[in-house]
Motif scaffolding. Structure first.
Motif, PDB file in Angstrom:
ATOM      1  N   PHE A 160       0.838  -1.195   0.000  1.00 11.39           N
ATOM      2  CA  PHE A 160       0.000   0.000   0.000  1.00 11.39           C
ATOM      3  C   PHE A 160       0.872   1.243   0.000  1.00 11.39           C
ATOM      4  CE2 PHE A 160      -2.283  -3.260   2.458  1.00 11.39           C
ATOM      5  CZ  PHE A 160      -3.462  -3.360   1.721  1.00 11.39           C
ATOM      6  N   SER A 161       0.529   2.212  -0.831  1.00 10.03           N
ATOM      7  CA  SER A 161       1.196   3.512  -0.767  1.00 10.03           C
ATOM      8  C   SER A 161       0.556   4.288   0.374  1.00 10.03           C
ATOM      9  CB  SER A 161       1.016   4.272  -2.084  1.00 10.03           C
ATOM     10  OG  SER A 161      -0.343   4.620  -2.255  1.00 10.03           O
ATOM     11  N   ARG A 162       1.178   5.378   0.781  1.00 11.11           N
ATOM     12  CA  ARG A 162       0.650   6.180   1.881  1.00 11.11           C
ATOM     13  C   ARG A 162      -0.803   6.594   1.606  1.00 11.11           C
ATOM     14  NH1 ARG A 162       2.097   9.043   6.210  1.00 11.11           N
ATOM     15  NH2 ARG A 162       4.340   8.924   5.992  1.00 11.11           N
ATOM     16  N   ALA A 167      -5.956   1.535   8.213  1.00  6.93           N
ATOM     17  CA  ALA A 167      -5.788   0.514   9.249  1.00  6.93           C
ATOM     18  C   ALA A 167      -6.553  -0.743   8.881  1.00  6.93           C
ATOM     19  CB  ALA A 167      -6.242   1.060  10.602  1.00  6.93           C
ATOM     20  N   GLU A 168      -7.748  -0.572   8.356  1.00  5.80           N
ATOM     21  CA  GLU A 168      -8.570  -1.729   7.982  1.00  5.80           C
ATOM     22  C   GLU A 168      -7.886  -2.560   6.891  1.00  5.80           C
ATOM     23  OE1 GLU A 168     -12.920  -2.978   6.169  1.00  5.80           O
ATOM     24  OE2 GLU A 168     -12.518  -0.866   6.535  1.00  5.80           O
ATOM     25  N   VAL A 171      -4.899  -4.514   8.394  1.00  2.00           N
ATOM     26  CA  VAL A 171      -5.332  -5.630   9.228  1.00  2.00           C
ATOM     27  C   VAL A 171      -5.901  -6.753   8.372  1.00  2.00           C
ATOM     28  CG1 VAL A 171      -6.982  -6.347  11.011  1.00  2.00           C
ATOM     29  CG2 VAL A 171      -5.675  -4.238  11.295  1.00  2.00           C
ATOM     30  N   ARG A 172      -6.724  -6.394   7.395  1.00  2.00           N
ATOM     31  CA  ARG A 172      -7.320  -7.417   6.526  1.00  2.00           C
ATOM     32  C   ARG A 172      -6.242  -8.192   5.766  1.00  2.00           C
ATOM     33  NH1 ARG A 172     -12.749  -7.200   5.870  1.00  2.00           N
ATOM     34  NH2 ARG A 172     -12.759  -8.062   3.780  1.00  2.00           N
ATOM     35  N   ALA A 173      -5.252  -7.486   5.269  1.00  2.00           N
ATOM     36  CA  ALA A 173      -4.167  -8.142   4.524  1.00  2.00           C
ATOM     37  C   ALA A 173      -3.362  -9.052   5.468  1.00  2.00           C
ATOM     38  CB  ALA A 173      -3.260  -7.115   3.875  1.00  2.00           C
ATOM     39  N   ALA A 174      -3.056  -8.553   6.647  1.00  4.33           N
ATOM     40  CA  ALA A 174      -2.277  -9.340   7.598  1.00  4.33           C
ATOM     41  C   ALA A 174      -3.034 -10.584   8.070  1.00  4.33           C
ATOM     42  CB  ALA A 174      -1.881  -8.486   8.801  1.00  4.33           C
ATOM     43  N   GLY A 178      -9.942 -11.156   2.430  1.00  6.20           N
ATOM     44  CA  GLY A 178      -9.974 -10.552   1.094  1.00  6.20           C
ATOM     45  C   GLY A 178      -9.826  -9.055   1.063  1.00  6.20           C
ATOM     46  N   GLY A 179      -9.704  -8.499  -0.127  1.00  7.34           N
ATOM     47  CA  GLY A 179      -9.612  -7.062  -0.326  1.00  7.34           C
ATOM     48  C   GLY A 179      -8.220  -6.505  -0.059  1.00  7.34           C
ATOM     49  N   GLU A 180      -7.197  -7.296  -0.310  1.00  2.00           N
ATOM     50  CA  GLU A 180      -5.825  -6.864  -0.050  1.00  2.00           C
ATOM     51  C   GLU A 180      -5.367  -5.904  -1.121  1.00  2.00           C
ATOM     52  OE1 GLU A 180      -3.826 -10.595   0.232  1.00  2.00           O
ATOM     53  OE2 GLU A 180      -4.918 -11.160   2.007  1.00  2.00           O
TER      54      GLU A 180
END
Length: 183
Positions: A160-162, A167-168, A171-174, A178-180
């Protein structure tokens, strides 16, 4: 290919470990020696250490990090966790690196020390030093990173760029939900 820590340091790449107590600092040595240890070539002449140079080097870098200590002769083991972290960061900055990898740089330190470390890292980035920060703290990532790479199980799963970082999304990616971001 870099095969040893000495080769990495010679190429301008340094690492500030998460576990500063057992991996980053040499307990039993004073602050000034901890800072000057990887820079002995700069603080010695003809094989003899120059105490004044060691102190100058330590003073230059620890003052930039707002180190709180009675003196540079103080054993690093007697410092708070935040001040130990500042000494470890100072030690590696004194080598004049091109790239610094900081692993959980504010883990276990007080809010004032966190702010000092964040401010100094931002100053270094503004001066052109490349910084790779490993952090599990979402607010730290959101506040410090120009780009975030999310890893899970040893693999990059999102970037992700700045501007696109939230935060969502982090967290979702970690968590593997889905939705990374870009991978």
């Amino acid at each position: 290919m870099i095969r040893t820590p000495a080769e990495a340091i010679a190429r301008g790449i340094v690492y500030v470990p998460e576990d500063r107590g057992s991996q980053g600092a040499v307990k039993g040595l004073p602050i000034y020696q901890n800072v000057s240890l990887p820079s002995l070539a700069r603080t010695s002449r003809r094989g003899f250490l120059r105490l004044a140079e060691e102190f100058r080097l330590a003073r230059d870098y620890t003052s930039r990090l707002d180190l709180r200590a009675a003196s540079l002769d103080q054993d690093i083991a007697s410092l708070s966790g935040g001040n130990q972290q500042k000494v470890v960061i100072a030690k590696w900055l004194a080598t004049r690196p091109k790239v610094i990898i900081v692993d959980e740089p504010t883990k276990g330190i007080d809010i004032g020390s966190k702010a000092a470390v964040h401010a100094f890292v931002s100053e270094l980035a503004a001066d052109g030093l490349s910084i790779l920060m490993v952090s599990s703290e979402i607010p730290e990532i959101m506040g410090m990173a120009d780009r975030a790479i999310v890893m899970r199980e040893g693999r990059i799963v999102a970037e992700f760029s700045r501007g696109e970082m939230t935060a969502e999304k982090l967290v979702r990616a970690a968590a593997g939900i889905g939705g990374e971001g870009r991978a």
